[in-house]
Design a protein around this motif. Sequence first.
Motif, PDB file in Angstrom:
ATOM      1  N   ASP A  33     -27.667  80.654 -45.734  1.00  0.00           N
ATOM      2  CA  ASP A  33     -28.028  81.933 -46.352  1.00  0.00           C
ATOM      3  C   ASP A  33     -27.374  83.102 -45.616  1.00  0.00           C
ATOM      4  OD1 ASP A  33     -29.614  80.512 -48.103  1.00  0.00           O
ATOM      5  OD2 ASP A  33     -31.503  81.017 -47.087  1.00  0.00           O
ATOM      6  N   LEU A  34     -27.349  83.020 -44.278  1.00  0.00           N
ATOM      7  CA  LEU A  34     -26.757  84.103 -43.487  1.00  0.00           C
ATOM      8  C   LEU A  34     -25.270  84.255 -43.791  1.00  0.00           C
ATOM      9  CD1 LEU A  34     -28.369  83.579 -39.953  1.00  0.00           C
ATOM     10  CD2 LEU A  34     -28.985  85.272 -41.683  1.00  0.00           C
ATOM     11  N   LEU A  35     -24.565  83.137 -43.864  1.00  0.00           N
ATOM     12  CA  LEU A  35     -23.125  83.194 -44.148  1.00  0.00           C
ATOM     13  C   LEU A  35     -22.855  83.735 -45.547  1.00  0.00           C
ATOM     14  CD1 LEU A  35     -21.940  79.843 -42.555  1.00  0.00           C
ATOM     15  CD2 LEU A  35     -21.386  82.157 -41.767  1.00  0.00           C
ATOM     16  N   ARG A  36     -23.648  83.274 -46.521  1.00  0.00           N
ATOM     17  CA  ARG A  36     -23.451  83.779 -47.890  1.00  0.00           C
ATOM     18  C   ARG A  36     -23.757  85.280 -47.971  1.00  0.00           C
ATOM     19  NH1 ARG A  36     -25.118  78.545 -48.743  1.00  0.00           N
ATOM     20  NH2 ARG A  36     -27.332  79.034 -48.704  1.00  0.00           N
ATOM     21  N   ALA A  37     -24.798  85.728 -47.279  1.00  0.00           N
ATOM     22  CA  ALA A  37     -25.154  87.153 -47.289  1.00  0.00           C
ATOM     23  C   ALA A  37     -24.070  87.984 -46.617  1.00  0.00           C
ATOM     24  CB  ALA A  37     -26.505  87.368 -46.595  1.00  0.00           C
ATOM     25  N   LYS A  50     -16.119  83.674 -45.414  1.00  0.00           N
ATOM     26  CA  LYS A  50     -15.841  83.411 -46.830  1.00  0.00           C
ATOM     27  C   LYS A  50     -14.477  82.741 -46.999  1.00  0.00           C
ATOM     28  CE  LYS A  50     -15.681  85.657 -51.346  1.00  0.00           C
ATOM     29  NZ  LYS A  50     -15.850  86.933 -52.061  1.00  0.00           N
ATOM     30  N   GLU A  51     -13.500  83.245 -46.289  1.00  0.00           N
ATOM     31  CA  GLU A  51     -12.151  82.679 -46.363  1.00  0.00           C
ATOM     32  C   GLU A  51     -12.159  81.209 -45.904  1.00  0.00           C
ATOM     33  OE1 GLU A  51      -8.219  83.345 -43.737  1.00  0.00           O
ATOM     34  OE2 GLU A  51      -8.980  85.161 -44.715  1.00  0.00           O
ATOM     35  N   ILE A  52     -12.859  80.938 -44.824  1.00  0.00           N
ATOM     36  CA  ILE A  52     -12.939  79.572 -44.286  1.00  0.00           C
ATOM     37  C   ILE A  52     -13.685  78.663 -45.258  1.00  0.00           C
ATOM     38  CG2 ILE A  52     -13.973  78.176 -42.440  1.00  0.00           C
ATOM     39  CD1 ILE A  52     -13.387  80.664 -40.597  1.00  0.00           C
ATOM     40  N   MET A  53     -14.833  79.135 -45.774  1.00  0.00           N
ATOM     41  CA  MET A  53     -15.639  78.318 -46.685  1.00  0.00           C
ATOM     42  C   MET A  53     -14.890  78.052 -47.988  1.00  0.00           C
ATOM     43  SD  MET A  53     -19.561  79.686 -46.011  1.00  0.00           S
ATOM     44  CE  MET A  53     -19.235  81.373 -46.487  1.00  0.00           C
ATOM     45  N   GLN A  54     -14.119  79.034 -48.472  1.00  0.00           N
ATOM     46  CA  GLN A  54     -13.371  78.841 -49.717  1.00  0.00           C
ATOM     47  C   GLN A  54     -12.297  77.771 -49.569  1.00  0.00           C
ATOM     48  OE1 GLN A  54     -12.140  82.880 -50.690  1.00  0.00           O
ATOM     49  NE2 GLN A  54     -13.789  83.065 -52.186  1.00  0.00           N
ATOM     50  N   ARG A  55     -11.810  77.592 -48.334  1.00  0.00           N
ATOM     51  CA  ARG A  55     -10.841  76.524 -48.069  1.00  0.00           C
ATOM     52  C   ARG A  55     -11.535  75.166 -47.971  1.00  0.00           C
ATOM     53  NH1 ARG A  55      -8.690  79.928 -43.724  1.00  0.00           N
ATOM     54  NH2 ARG A  55      -9.684  78.454 -42.305  1.00  0.00           N
ATOM     55  N   GLY A  56     -12.877  75.191 -47.897  1.00  0.00           N
ATOM     56  CA  GLY A  56     -13.630  73.960 -47.753  1.00  0.00           C
ATOM     57  C   GLY A  56     -13.775  73.506 -46.314  1.00  0.00           C
ATOM     58  N   ASP A  57     -13.403  74.373 -45.371  1.00  0.00           N
ATOM     59  CA  ASP A  57     -13.496  74.031 -43.958  1.00  0.00           C
ATOM     60  C   ASP A  57     -14.858  74.421 -43.403  1.00  0.00           C
ATOM     61  OD1 ASP A  57     -10.856  73.134 -43.927  1.00  0.00           O
ATOM     62  OD2 ASP A  57     -10.060  75.099 -43.388  1.00  0.00           O
TER      63      ASP A  57
END
Length: 193
Positions: A33-37, A50-57
Amino acid sequence: MRIVLLGPPGAGKGTQAVRLAQRLAIPQLSTGDLLRAAAAAGTEIGRKAKEIMQRGDLVPDELMVATVVERISRPDASNGFILDGFPRTIAQAVALDDFLATEALELDCVLELKVDEEVLADRILNRAREAKANGHAIRGDDNQEALKVRMDLYRRQTEPLTEYYRSKGVLKSVDGLRPINIVAASLLEAIDA
């Protein structure tokens, strides 16, 4: 009251963290939740995450720690917090301890939800069946294959935290397979002990 809640995937950490937060009147902080917020708010940390999560890492430790430190530094967490999903590694735990020490604080307790893996698998698969039967979305990781991957990762990275916190004298274990209300009561008893 500063609390960390540990346990394998599907052990009920999120459910119990919400209940404890309401009972203790402190915020429940889920790293997801913290990362998404942070990403939605467009903060510097959020943009990087966001950039890292969008890469799936996976988000690296230093970014996770920075996210948590920023959040627990807010006024609503001045009386304490419940961390759900953090720390996940010894490195994150050490970084959290170091930050708290700079603030002349420490964790009050670390609560571990102990569960049998076979029962846990049944619980997660049942959760997926119930969601489907009730017309709700099924979590993408509520299946046997994903659970195996998540459990392997948990055993390698997160399970060593139990010994880390046991050696500090703050670990308290509770049977996480009992009914939700009994687990909640047991967690409160462990906090008070």
